[in-house]
Design a protein around this motif. Structure first.
Motif, PDB file in Angstrom:
ATOM      1  N   GLU A   1       0.848  -1.190   0.000  1.00 23.40           N
ATOM      2  CA  GLU A   1       0.000   0.000   0.000  1.00 23.40           C
ATOM      3  C   GLU A   1       0.885   1.241   0.000  1.00 23.40           C
ATOM      4  N   THR A   2       1.936   1.192   0.817  1.00 24.26           N
ATOM      5  CA  THR A   2       2.882   2.313   0.898  1.00 24.26           C
ATOM      6  C   THR A   2       4.195   1.811   1.483  1.00 24.26           C
TER       7      THR A   2
ATOM      8  N   ASN B   1       0.847  -5.371   7.991  1.00 24.22           N
ATOM      9  CA  ASN B   1      -0.317  -5.444   7.101  1.00 24.22           C
ATOM     10  C   ASN B   1      -1.207  -4.231   7.368  1.00 24.22           C
ATOM     11  N   TYR B   2      -2.193  -4.032   6.531  1.00 23.74           N
ATOM     12  CA  TYR B   2      -3.012  -2.820   6.572  1.00 23.74           C
ATOM     13  C   TYR B   2      -3.761  -2.697   7.901  1.00 23.74           C
TER      14      TYR B   2
ATOM     15  N   ASP C   1      -0.104   6.038   5.965  1.00 20.96           N
ATOM     16  CA  ASP C   1       1.238   6.535   5.648  1.00 20.96           C
ATOM     17  C   ASP C   1       1.976   6.979   6.912  1.00 20.96           C
TER      18      ASP C   1
ATOM     19  N   LYS D   1      -1.013  -3.968   1.247  1.00 26.55           N
ATOM     20  CA  LYS D   1      -2.348  -3.569   0.802  1.00 26.55           C
ATOM     21  C   LYS D   1      -3.402  -4.360   1.568  1.00 26.55           C
ATOM     22  N   SER D   2      -4.535  -3.742   1.782  1.00 31.30           N
ATOM     23  CA  SER D   2      -5.628  -4.369   2.535  1.00 31.30           C
ATOM     24  C   SER D   2      -6.206  -5.572   1.781  1.00 31.30           C
TER      25      SER D   2
END
Length: 407
Positions: free
Chosen positions: A141-142, A161-162, A175, A196-197
Motif C-alpha cells: 500500500e505504501t 499489514n493494513y 502513511d 495492501k488491505s
C-alpha cells in the motif's frame, strides 16, 4: 460368425420396431436407472472438478511445505520431545543452497503477542519472522519491504499489514505508520512498509527472521515453504529435502514432515471415488430393476414367437443360432434403453445445475467424462447378457415339433 452376429442384431431391431410401444414400457426401468446413474456420475464428476480447481487455485501444486514435529508417540500418547531438529535462518540458507532443483524458499516464524507502540500503548498482533513474502502476498500500500541486505545484517526494520498499520496510525492515514517504532520483547523495530488491505484480516507485523534467537525459534519452530519451478520436479525435491534434513538437522527420523499439495488432490480423488462407488451401488438397484424389465419383454417375445422359433429350428437353425438371436435382441434392447437413459440423465443434470448454483452460490458445472459413457455402455451390455440369457436359453431349448403344434 460376424455376419451371423450382424443378422441377429438386424432381426432384433426389426422385432423391437414391431413392438415399439411395448418395448418402451418394458425398458422404462432401465431408462430411469441409467438416467439416474448418469445424473449422479456427472454431478460427482463436476464436484470433483470443482474441488480440484479450488485446491489448485488456493494452493500451488508446486509447493513443498516443511514443518517440525515437536511431539513423539509413546504408548499411543503424544509426548513433547526433549530435543529435536529445527531450521533457523542460517540452516535454511544452507539448506536452500544444497538442493540443486530450482526453487524459491520462504521461512516463517509466527507468534501472537503484545507489542508496545511509540505512544506507549500495548496492542495484540501476530508477530512474524520471515525472510520474504510470496509475490502474491507482497503487495504494498505504501513504503517498502525490508531488503536482503537488511535481513543478513539483522537490521531492526519491519513492515505491517493494513489492519495493524491502521491501529498504529489511528485516525490518520496509514502513511503515518511509516517510521513508527514497535517494541516486541527485546526488539525495537521501525516500520518501513504497509501491505495492501485484503478486507477483514487480523493485525500482522513482519520482522526479519534473522532478528530472532535460536531459543525463540526452537520453542516454536519456523515453517518452511518452497515453490519449485517445475511441478514435475516436486517429488524429486521432496525426496532431496527429506534426505538433507535427515542427514544434517534431524535428531531422529520423525523430526520433520515434508508435505506437498499433490497429497490433497489425491485424497480428494479417493474421497470422490468412494462417493462414486457408493452412489453407483445405490442407483444400481434401479438398473437391476430395469434389467428385469428387459428379461420380461424377452420372455413375452419367446412366448409370442414359439412358432417362428419352431419353424427356424425345423429348417436347420441350431441352438446357438436361436441363443445368439435372443441375446442380440436383449443387448439391443438394453443399449436402446441405456441410450434413452443417457439422454434423460444429461438433461436432468443440466436442469439440476442451476438449482445447485441457486442454493450453493458456487461456479459449479456438471462434467461429462468418457469414463461415464464407457460405464453406461458396459452396464447396458452386461444387463443385456445377464438378463437375456434365461429367455435366450428357453427359446433355444424349444422342441420344434412342440413349438409348431402350439399354433
Amino acid at each position: 460368425m460376424f455376419k451371423k452376429l450382424l443378422n441377429s442384431f438386424a432381426l432384433a431391431l426389426h422385432n423391437i420396431r414391431t413392438r415399439l410401444f411395448h418395448t418402451l414400457l418394458s425398458i422404462l426401468g432401465i431408462v430411469i436407472g441409467v438416467g439416474a446413474l448418469v445424473t449422479v456420475l456427472s454431478l460427482i464428476d463436476g464436484l470433483e472438478k470443482f474441488a480440484k480447481e479450488q485446491i489448485t487455485t488456493t494452493t500451488s501444486l508446486k509447493a513443498v511445505m516443511i514443518e517440525t514435529n515437536t511431539y513423539k508417540r509413546v504408548n499411543d500418547v503424544g509426548v513433547q520431545k526433549e530435543d529435536y531438529g529445527y531450521l533457523n535462518y542460517e540452516r535454511f540458507k544452507t539448506f536452500s543452497g544444497a538442493i540443486t532443483i530450482p526453487a524459491t524458499g520462504y521461512i516463517e516464524f509466527g507468534k501472537n503477542s503484545e507489542v508496545l507502540l511509540s505512544d506507549s500503548s500495548k496492542v495484540g498482533v501476530g508477530v512474524n519472522g520471515v525472510n520474504a513474502l510470496h509475490p502474491t502476498l507482497a503487495v504494498l500500500e505504501t513504503g517498502r519491504l525490508f531488503t536482503a541486505e537488511e535481513l543478513t545484517a539483522k537490521t531492526p526494520v519491519a513492515f505491517a499489514n493494513y489492519s495493524f498499520a491502521k491501529q498504529v496510525a489511528g485516525k490518520d492515514s496509514v502513511d503515518t505508520a511509516l517510521g513508527q517504532t514497535i517494541a516486541y520483547k527485546d526488539k525495537v523495530v521501525k516500520v518501513v512498509g504497509v501491505l495492501k488491505s485484503k478486507g477483514r484480516e487480523k493485525p500482522e507485523l513482519y520482522l526479519p527472521i534473522s532478528l530472532f534467537s535460536d531459543d525463540e525459534l526452537k520453542a516454536d519452530p519456523p515453517r518452511v515453504m518452497f515453490e519449485v519451478d517445475e511441478v514435475e520436479q516436486v517429488q524429486a525435491f521432496k525426496k532431496d529435502a527429506e534426505l538433507w534434513l535427515r542427514s544434517n538437522v534431524a535428531k531422529d527420523t520423525t523430526d520433520f514432515r515434508v508435505m506437498t499439495n499433490e497429497g490433497r488432490v489425491e485424497q480428494a480423488a479417493k474421497g470422490f471415488l468412494l462417493f462414486r462407488i457408493v452412489m453407483g451401488m445405490i442407483v444400481g438397484i434401479s438398473v437391476i430393476v430395469g434389467g428385469i424389465g428387459v428379461m420380461n419383454v424377452l420372455l413375452i417375445s419367446v412366448n409370442e414367437r414359439t412358432v417362428e422359433i419352431g419353424v427356424r429350428k425345423a429348417m436347420g437353425a441350431k441352438k446357438r443360432d436361436i441363443l445368439l438371436q435372443f441375446l442380440a435382441e436383449s443387448v439391443t434392447v438394453s443399449l436402446f434403453g441405456s441410450l434413452l437413459g443417457l439422454v434423460f440423465g444429461i438433461l436432468f443434470a443440466m436442469g439440476a445445475v442451476p438449482v445447485i448454483k441457486a442454493f450453493a452460490d458456487v461456479p459449479f458445472e456438471a462434467a461429462y467424462t468418457l469414463n461415464t459413457f464407457m460405464v453406461i455402455t458396459i452396464i447396458a451390455i452386461v444387463i443385456g447378457i445377464v438378463f437375456g440369457t434365461y429367455p435366450a436359453m428357453r427359446a433355444a431349448r424349444l422342441n420344434p415339433v412342440d413349438a409348431i403344434r402350439r399354433e
